[in-house]
Design an enzyme around this catalytic site. Structure first.
Site, PDB file in Angstrom:
ATOM      1  CB  ALA A 162      -0.926  -0.013   1.208  1.00 28.76           C
ATOM      2  CG  HIS A 216       5.182  -6.043   7.295  1.00 28.80           C
ATOM      3  ND1 HIS A 216       5.763  -6.301   6.068  1.00 28.80           N
ATOM      4  CD2 HIS A 216       4.728  -4.766   7.226  1.00 28.80           C
ATOM      5  CE1 HIS A 216       5.669  -5.235   5.299  1.00 28.80           C
ATOM      6  NE2 HIS A 216       5.038  -4.288   5.983  1.00 28.80           N
ATOM      7  CG  ASN A 254       2.307  -9.903   5.600  1.00 29.84           C
ATOM      8  OD1 ASN A 254       2.333 -10.061   6.809  1.00 29.84           O
ATOM      9  ND2 ASN A 254       1.394 -10.494   4.847  1.00 29.84           N
ATOM     10  CG  ASP A 279      -4.064  -8.952  11.251  1.00 30.21           C
ATOM     11  OD1 ASP A 279      -3.501  -9.983  10.815  1.00 30.21           O
ATOM     12  OD2 ASP A 279      -4.253  -7.938  10.562  1.00 30.21           O
ATOM     13  CG  HIS A 304      -1.278  -8.567   7.852  1.00 28.44           C
ATOM     14  ND1 HIS A 304      -2.349  -7.890   8.386  1.00 28.44           N
ATOM     15  CD2 HIS A 304      -0.664  -7.693   7.006  1.00 28.44           C
ATOM     16  CE1 HIS A 304      -2.384  -6.664   7.893  1.00 28.44           C
ATOM     17  NE2 HIS A 304      -1.387  -6.519   7.053  1.00 28.44           N
ATOM     18  CG  ASP A 348       1.711  -2.438   8.937  1.00 24.59           C
ATOM     19  OD1 ASP A 348       2.101  -1.247   8.872  1.00 24.59           O
ATOM     20  OD2 ASP A 348       1.555  -3.156   7.926  1.00 24.59           O
ATOM     21  CB  ALA A 403      -4.045  -0.585   2.965  1.00 22.82           C
TER      22      ALA A 403
END
Length: 395
Positions: free
Chosen positions: A134, A210, A213, A242, A245, A268, A303
């Protein structure tokens, strides 16, 4: 006596393990060893007390963007995350024009100087267009060391981390410069090979932004950056826990290979964290948040997140089945060490800041204390007179 508070009866997670029916003594803004007889106390039987959470990578919350919001809005975002247990927070920016980011770094440095932020993390613009996520592709740049240094200098000593695609021209030199300046060089939004990532680690990169990702997937013939970052003892890997991800198996793989001492949970988070669904902006890009999941309105890429660290903590224990002590290391101890703040935060020890989180038996957040002040106070009825005796903190 008025400066003392005693928390009693809870399971207290200390560096050496969990103490049943423990006690934490707070004197002013710090954790103390002893309390005077008759000091006010909170009976927290049936609860957990853990160190305050430390978020290395956070773009906003409470409707506020750390990249573009006013400083008053930034403080609202910080307060939102504090209410969810994050007592120490690094503000992350997203890709933008270099001059804008330098100006923004100076503004965020003001909040760091007054103690509201732990520093600034630059995620972009020095990342790969192949793994931009993003971030606006039109604003991406090669990591020229002089330009990276411009952002670091603009933060006036409060630059904590820069995420780089280290395989790009200038990447390795930028990593070396950051290491010399005492700023974390993080490998992320990268299309690097396994070998290129090894070079970056040897040059001084110490964090994986991260993990999994915005980087090539793990392959059996081309292991890519994931394998290199997981296997090296010098690297701490960020994970966004979460349920969006990462698949639980990926989380388990990271903990199994890296070990609890090399994992840092991050949020994030973007503006919608703690705020709700709707349309937002992440830098110049429009983001739609639906059912708590943030995606670019155009293209649908994830995002950031709407995660808060109390949710990441609870999920890690109740869904992923991780030991509470390992989760404490991931949300508190390890990120505090990375920031060089582990002499003050990250664990419950006498002399350190009284930053702590109270969780109920189901690991839902009940109370938050930062530097001896309640951000979220325990429920009514928890207070009780402290018996006339002395005891060490957390014992």
């Amino acid at each position: 006596m008025a400066d003392h508070t005693v928390l009693t009866g809870a399971r207290v997670v200390l560096p050496g393990g969990t103490v049943e029916n423990g006690r934490v003594v707070v004197e002013g803004s710090r954790i103390a060893e002893h309390a005077p007889a008759g000091a006010p106390a909170y009976d927290l039987a049936g609860h957990w007390i853990v160190p305050g959470f430390v978020d290395l990578h956070n773009h906003g919350g409470g409707g506020a963007s750390f990249t573009s919001g006013t400083l008053e809005e930034v403080l609202k975002g910080v307060e939102t995350h504090r209410r969810h247990g994050t007592t120490t927070l690094v503000a992350s920016t997203v890709t933008g024009e270099l001059d804008f980011l330098a100006h923004r770094a100076g503004e965020l440095a003001e909040l760091a100087e007054q103690g509201d932020l732990a520093g600034v993390h630059f995620e972009g613009p020095f990342i790969s267009p192949c793994r931009k996520g993003a971030h606006s592709e039109q604003l991406l740049r090669y990591p020229d060391p002089a330009e990276v240094r411009k952002l670091v200098d603009a933060a006036r000593g409060h630059a904590r981390m820069v995420t780089l695609a280290t395989e790009l021209p200038g990447g390795l030199d930028s990593v070396r410069m950051l290491a010399e300046q005492g700023v974390i060089a993080a490998v992320g939004h990268t299309d690097a090979t396994y070998e290129q990532t090894r070079e970056a680690i040897d040059a001084g990169a110490t964090v994986a932004t991260h993990l999994f990702n915005a980087m090539p997937p793990l392959g059996h013939r081309a292991p890519g950056p994931i394998a290199a970052l997981l296997e090296d003892e010098r690297v701490t890997v960020e994970l966004i826990n979460d349920g969006v991800h990462l698949h639980p198996a990926a989380l388990e793989l990271a903990f199994h290979r890296a070990g609890a001492g090399r994992v840092a949970f991050i949020t994030d988070a973007m503006d919608a964290a703690g705020f709700g669904d709707g349309l937002y902006r992440l830098g110049p890009l429009e983001v739609e948040v639906r059912d708590g999941v943030a995606r670019l309105a155009e293209g649908g890429s994830i995002a950031g997140s709407t995660l808060t660290l109390d949710t990441a903590f609870r999920r890690a224990v109740t869904v992923d089945g991780l030991p509470v002590e390992d989760v404490v290391r991931a949300v508190s101890t390890n990120p505090a060490r990375l920031l060089g703040l582990d002499d003050r935060i990250g664990s419950l020890e006498p002399g350190k800041d009284a930053d702590l989180v109270v969780l109920d038996a189901d690991f839902a957040l009940v109370a938050v204390m930062r530097q001896g002040q309640w951000v979220v106070a325990p429920p009514r009825g928890a207070t009780a007179p402290e018996p006339r005796r002395e005891a060490a903190a957390g014992v």
